[in-house]
Design a protein around this motif. Structure first.
Motif, short mmCIF file in Angstrom:
data_model
loop_
_atom_site.label_atom_id
_atom_site.label_comp_id
_atom_site.label_asym_id
_atom_site.label_seq_id
_atom_site.Cartn_x
_atom_site.Cartn_y
_atom_site.Cartn_z
N ALA A 52 38.15 -52.25 -73.69
CA ALA A 52 38.61 -52.25 -75.08
C ALA A 52 37.90 -53.36 -75.85
N PRO A 53 37.62 -53.15 -77.15
CA PRO A 53 36.95 -54.19 -77.94
C PRO A 53 37.66 -55.54 -77.88
N MET A 54 39.02 -55.52 -77.87
CA MET A 54 39.75 -56.79 -77.85
C MET A 54 39.49 -57.57 -76.57
N VAL A 55 39.08 -56.89 -75.51
CA VAL A 55 38.70 -57.54 -74.26
C VAL A 55 37.21 -57.82 -74.24
N GLN A 56 36.44 -56.82 -74.58
CA GLN A 56 34.98 -56.92 -74.52
C GLN A 56 34.44 -58.01 -75.43
N ALA A 58 36.33 -60.55 -76.84
CA ALA A 58 37.32 -61.62 -76.98
C ALA A 58 36.67 -62.96 -77.27
N ASP A 59 35.46 -63.18 -76.77
CA ASP A 59 34.76 -64.45 -76.98
C ASP A 59 33.78 -64.40 -78.15
N VAL A 60 33.89 -63.35 -78.97
CA VAL A 60 33.01 -63.22 -80.14
C VAL A 60 33.90 -63.06 -81.37
N PRO A 61 34.47 -64.16 -81.85
CA PRO A 61 35.46 -64.04 -82.93
C PRO A 61 34.92 -63.38 -84.18
N ALA A 62 33.64 -63.57 -84.49
CA ALA A 62 33.08 -62.93 -85.69
C ALA A 62 33.08 -61.41 -85.53
N ARG A 63 32.81 -60.94 -84.31
CA ARG A 63 32.82 -59.49 -84.06
C ARG A 63 34.23 -58.94 -84.20
N MET A 64 35.22 -59.65 -83.67
CA MET A 64 36.59 -59.17 -83.79
C MET A 64 37.06 -59.17 -85.24
N ALA A 65 36.64 -60.19 -86.00
CA ALA A 65 36.99 -60.23 -87.42
C ALA A 65 36.37 -59.05 -88.15
N TYR A 66 35.13 -58.70 -87.77
CA TYR A 66 34.47 -57.57 -88.41
C TYR A 66 35.14 -56.26 -88.01
N GLU A 67 35.56 -56.13 -86.76
CA GLU A 67 36.29 -54.92 -86.32
C GLU A 67 37.55 -54.73 -87.18
N ARG A 68 38.26 -55.81 -87.42
CA ARG A 68 39.47 -55.72 -88.25
C ARG A 68 39.12 -55.34 -89.69
N LEU A 69 38.02 -55.90 -90.21
CA LEU A 69 37.59 -55.57 -91.56
C LEU A 69 37.24 -54.09 -91.67
N GLU A 70 36.52 -53.56 -90.69
CA GLU A 70 36.15 -52.15 -90.72
C GLU A 70 37.38 -51.25 -90.65
N MET A 71 38.38 -51.67 -89.86
CA MET A 71 39.61 -50.89 -89.79
C MET A 71 40.30 -50.88 -91.15
N GLN A 72 40.36 -52.01 -91.80
CA GLN A 72 41.00 -52.08 -93.11
C GLN A 72 40.25 -51.25 -94.14
N ALA A 169 32.74 -36.65 -67.36
CA ALA A 169 31.57 -35.90 -66.90
C ALA A 169 30.73 -35.39 -68.07
N ARG A 170 31.36 -35.22 -69.24
CA ARG A 170 30.64 -34.76 -70.43
C ARG A 170 30.09 -35.91 -71.26
N GLY A 171 30.29 -37.15 -70.80
CA GLY A 171 29.72 -38.30 -71.49
C GLY A 171 30.68 -39.15 -72.26
N VAL A 172 31.97 -38.82 -72.23
CA VAL A 172 32.97 -39.60 -72.97
C VAL A 172 33.15 -40.97 -72.30
N PHE A 173 33.20 -42.00 -73.12
CA PHE A 173 33.41 -43.37 -72.63
C PHE A 173 34.51 -44.10 -73.37
N GLY A 174 35.09 -43.46 -74.39
CA GLY A 174 36.16 -44.09 -75.17
C GLY A 174 36.83 -43.05 -76.04
N ILE A 175 37.84 -43.51 -76.76
CA ILE A 175 38.65 -42.65 -77.64
C ILE A 175 38.83 -43.35 -78.97
N PRO A 176 38.70 -42.59 -80.08
CA PRO A 176 38.59 -41.14 -80.19
C PRO A 176 37.16 -40.65 -79.99
N SER A 177 37.03 -39.56 -79.26
CA SER A 177 35.76 -38.86 -79.11
C SER A 177 35.95 -37.42 -79.56
#
Length: 199
Positions: A52-56, A58-72, A169-177
């Motif tokens: 999950a991004p919050m784990v992946q 976690a040590d990149v605060p600017a990335r997490m801040a941007y993820e939240r901005l994109e969600m908003q 098997a079809r290439g899915v690695f996350g959700i939503p796909s």
């Protein structure tokens, strides 16, 4: 050209809720339909070495801040004002996803998805708790106790595993796909590409 989009789905993902709510106008504009395939996000992560991004990040605060901005930005663009982060997040949705398989067999998956997503991402319910799931389902006309009992059936468990393995098997690695035909699109921000493929 395909006029159906397949949505690889787990209630655990807030982005699944956002994509689900943003999808109806896409379907209306293209005349397409949607089918939902319940899969277990944790199983997808384990099989693909994804996190999950919050784990992946976690040590990149600017990335997490941007993820939240994109969600908003997405929430604002689609007017999804009822969304709220679940206070119990991350939520173990294994029982809920097995119940989705039960609903799928009964032909009520669409209504079940709406109820589950709104409980998770609007009402802030702890949908890891079977008692809460029963209460929520009963309140919407389902027999929650019977559905939860069926989640312990081996055939129900096996079908969720099979769905998850087939998606990987079809290439899915996350959700939503999403699949349009054999073409995979990942993430809520790919809905414009999904629409173009459906058009």
């Amino acid at each position: 050209m395909s006029k159906t989009v397949e949505f690889i789905f787990d209630f655990a993902s807030p982005n699944a809720y956002l994509a689900h709510k943003a999808l109806p106008p896409v379907l209306a504009r293209t005349g397409a339909s949607v089918t939902y395939t319940p899969c277990l996000l944790g199983g997808i992560f384990r099989a693909t070495n994804n996190r999950a991004p919050m784990v992946q990040f976690a040590d990149v605060p600017a990335r997490m801040a941007y993820e939240r901005l994109e969600m908003q930005r997405f929430i604002a663009a689609h007017g999804l004002t009822r969304f709220t982060m679940n206070p119990h997040f991350p939520v173990n949705t294994l029982t809920l996803m097995r119940a989705a398989i039960v609903a799928s067999e009964a032909g009520t998956l669409g209504r079940f998805i709406n109820i589950g997503l709104e409980a998770m991402w609007e009402a802030g319910e702890n949908m890891a708790d079977p008692a809460v799931i029963v209460r929520v389902l009963d309140a919407h006309g389902f027999d929650g106790t019977a559905m939860i009992a069926r989640t312990q059936e081996q055939t129900i468990k096996d079908r969720l595993v099979a769905n998850t393995e087939a998606a990987v098997a079809r290439g899915v690695f996350g959700i939503p796909s999403f699949f349009v035909g054999d073409d995979l699109y990942f993430g809520k921000d790919r809905l414009a590409q999904v629409e173009a493929a459906l058009a």
